[in-house]
Scaffold this motif. Structure first.
Motif, short mmCIF file in Angstrom:
data_model
loop_
_atom_site.label_atom_id
_atom_site.label_comp_id
_atom_site.label_asym_id
_atom_site.label_seq_id
_atom_site.Cartn_x
_atom_site.Cartn_y
_atom_site.Cartn_z
N THR A 33 1.12 -1.12 -0.09
CA THR A 33 0.01 0.02 -0.13
C THR A 33 0.53 0.93 0.20
N LEU A 34 1.63 1.39 0.66
CA LEU A 34 2.43 2.79 0.73
C LEU A 34 2.86 2.29 -0.79
N ALA A 35 4.37 1.49 -1.27
CA ALA A 35 5.00 1.33 -1.99
C ALA A 35 4.19 1.72 -3.88
N ALA A 36 2.80 1.82 -3.15
CA ALA A 36 1.68 2.16 -4.27
C ALA A 36 1.41 3.34 -4.46
N GLY A 37 1.42 3.96 -2.98
CA GLY A 37 1.23 5.50 -2.87
C GLY A 37 2.25 6.08 -3.72
N MET A 38 3.71 5.65 -3.80
CA MET A 38 4.78 6.12 -4.14
C MET A 38 5.28 5.70 -5.56
N ASP A 39 4.08 4.89 -6.12
CA ASP A 39 3.66 4.79 -7.61
C ASP A 39 4.89 4.16 -8.26
N VAL A 40 5.45 2.51 -7.08
CA VAL A 40 5.74 1.86 -7.57
C VAL A 40 5.47 1.17 -8.50
N PRO A 41 6.02 0.29 -9.31
CA PRO A 41 5.29 -1.32 -10.68
C PRO A 41 5.32 -1.86 -9.61
N ASN A 56 7.92 7.26 2.67
CA ASN A 56 7.28 6.59 4.27
C ASN A 56 8.16 5.83 5.24
N CYS A 57 7.91 5.51 6.94
CA CYS A 57 9.11 5.20 7.83
C CYS A 57 7.98 3.83 8.42
N VAL A 58 8.63 2.77 8.30
CA VAL A 58 8.03 1.32 9.30
C VAL A 58 8.46 1.35 10.41
N PHE A 59 7.81 1.26 11.32
CA PHE A 59 8.62 1.48 12.53
C PHE A 59 8.03 -0.18 13.32
N LEU A 60 8.92 -0.56 13.20
CA LEU A 60 8.10 -2.06 13.70
C LEU A 60 8.90 -2.90 14.70
N THR A 153 11.56 -8.83 -2.42
CA THR A 153 11.01 -7.78 -1.62
C THR A 153 10.40 -6.32 -2.25
N VAL A 154 9.52 -5.87 -1.06
CA VAL A 154 9.07 -5.03 -2.19
C VAL A 154 10.20 -4.08 -1.97
N PHE A 155 10.85 -3.77 -0.64
CA PHE A 155 11.95 -2.71 -0.89
C PHE A 155 13.09 -2.74 -2.12
N GLN A 156 13.69 -4.48 -2.01
CA GLN A 156 13.87 -4.48 -3.68
C GLN A 156 13.40 -3.82 -4.90
N LEU A 157 12.07 -3.34 -5.20
CA LEU A 157 10.86 -3.18 -6.02
C LEU A 157 11.32 -2.15 -6.42
N ALA A 158 10.86 -1.34 -4.61
CA ALA A 158 11.18 0.22 -4.61
C ALA A 158 12.72 0.15 -5.20
#
Length: 395
Positions: A33-41, A56-60, A153-158
């Motif tokens: 959801t966060l990556a879609a908001g940054m236009d990551v394909p 966007n920052c995620v603190f887990l 990972t989503v990080f790799q795609l971003a």
């Protein structure tokens, strides 16, 4: 926003057991959801109430569930104040996914996939290729990480889409297999203290016009396992991490959003025979079982070939009043591991799966002495374990 079904009285029938909200309100839905908001394909926003942000920052926070924040306003005043809509933040629960355990949840967070797809469906599971138990947190015995979990990972795609991407965590985690297959992509920044991580995460967030940053803290979980949540050690960690969250929130750069979440919650289990059923001392439960996987509150049971139905029958008879007990095909059909289970993952799931809905665990005192001695435990689908916070703070 109304709480999911975990806030209601827990039903006993498998058909009405709660199922994580994959595709709309689970941990696996957050980063896409966060990556879609940054236009990551290739990314789709499945948590519609989250407004896109450039940074966007995620603190887990490992082990800090929604219920634990609700129940400890004095120890976590900042986080507790954000559970509703006040002080510039909003909070709602997400479901962790099944089982509610660290390796499974971190893989769900990082890949944006449910366990049936990413393939880490438990603390320990059988490797169908070797027939041995694989510990997916400690990665023992060794197996090729990218064969075990082949998806990006989503990080790799971003990162490939030009987003500034960073993970800020303990240096000990930089080269672990779990990090490689769940949380890699962009730059890893290792810092020892919580304060250093919060400051560096804020700096990394400001380092790009579009940024995706992940940071992590583990000791709430560690103290809960060792001492339980009814302990000064655990409460002290909760107070500390509450200050860390506020420290990070106060440093957000412009056009940024902070999301505070967790991988699972936790419950304390009494040390008595009624609460801790010892598989290693119970001839009924161990009969016909070749391997015992999972953990105390979420067991994968692998039967001797030909004994699958007998093992299922016995586990239901012995534990059916305190556990949801079902066959592999039943839990897959019920969606416990997500809407689809990949072929490579099918054999990793137990012939029998048992998830506790009472304050009861199945320990294994001889084969799992460390895990069996823990006070705080998790893994199942009760509200205390399954619900994790999604707390949003905007700059």
């Amino acid at each position: 926003m109304a709480l999911p079904a975990w806030s209601d009285p827990v039903p006993l029938a498998l058909g009405t057991a709660p199922v994580p909200e994959y595709g709309s309100g689970s941990l696996a839905d957050l980063l896409p959801t966060l990556a879609a908001g940054m236009d990551v394909p290739g990314m789709t926003a499945t948590i519609p109430e989250l407004t896109p942000a450039d940074r966007n920052c995620v603190f887990l926070i490992d082990g800090l569930g929604w219920e634990q924040i609700k129940e400890h306003p004095e120890e976590a005043p900042y986080l507790h104040s954000l559970l509703g809509s006040s002080r510039g933040g909003t909070g709602r629960p997400l479901t962790a996914g099944f089982p509610a355990t660290t390796a499974t949840s971190l893989a769900s967070v990082g890949t944006g996939l449910p366990p049936g797809a990413h393939g880490l469906p438990g603390y320990t599971v059988r490797d169908p290729d070797t027939g041995s138990l694989m510990n997916q947190l400690r990665w023992k015995p060794w197996t090729d990480p990218h064969l075990w979990q082949p998806y990006p990972t989503v990080f790799q795609l971003a990162d490939a889409a030009g987003v500034h991407t960073a993970q800020v965590s303990s240096p000990d985690f930089q080269h672990t297999p779990l990090t490689k297959i769940a949380l890699s992509g962009g730059t890893f920044r290792g810092k020892l203290t919580g304060e250093e991580r919060m400051d560096l995460a804020a700096g990394q967030l400001a380092a790009g016009d579009r940024s995706l940053v992940y940071t992590y803290y583990s000791e709430v979980d560690g103290k809960g396992h060792r001492f339980g949540m009814d302990s000064d050690a655990w409460r002290g960690q909760l107070m500390y991490v509450d200050r860390l969250a506020q420290r990070l929130a106060e440093q957000l750069p412009p056009r940024a959003a902070l999301y505070i979440t967790a991988d699972h919650g936790m419950i304390d289990i009494p040390f008595d025979e009624e609460s801790r059923i010892d598989f290693d001392e119970d001839w009924e439960l161990s009969a016909g079982v070749a391997l015992l996987g999972g953990e105390g509150r979420a067991r994968h049971v692998y039967a001797v070939p030909g004994a699958e139905n007998d093992v299922l029958t016995v586990w239901r008879e012995v534990l059916g009043e305190q556990f949801w007990v079902a066959s592999r095909d039943e839990v897959i059909a019920a969606g416990w591991f997500g809407p689809v289970v990949d072929e490579r993952v099918y054999g990793r799931i137990g012939d029998v799966v048992a998830a506790s809905h009472d304050d009861v665990v199945v320990i294994a005192s001889r084969r799992e002495p460390h895990e069996s001695a823990m006070v705080g435990m998790h893994g199942s689908m009760t509200a205390a374990e399954q619900l994790v916070p999604l707390i949003e703070v905007r700059s």
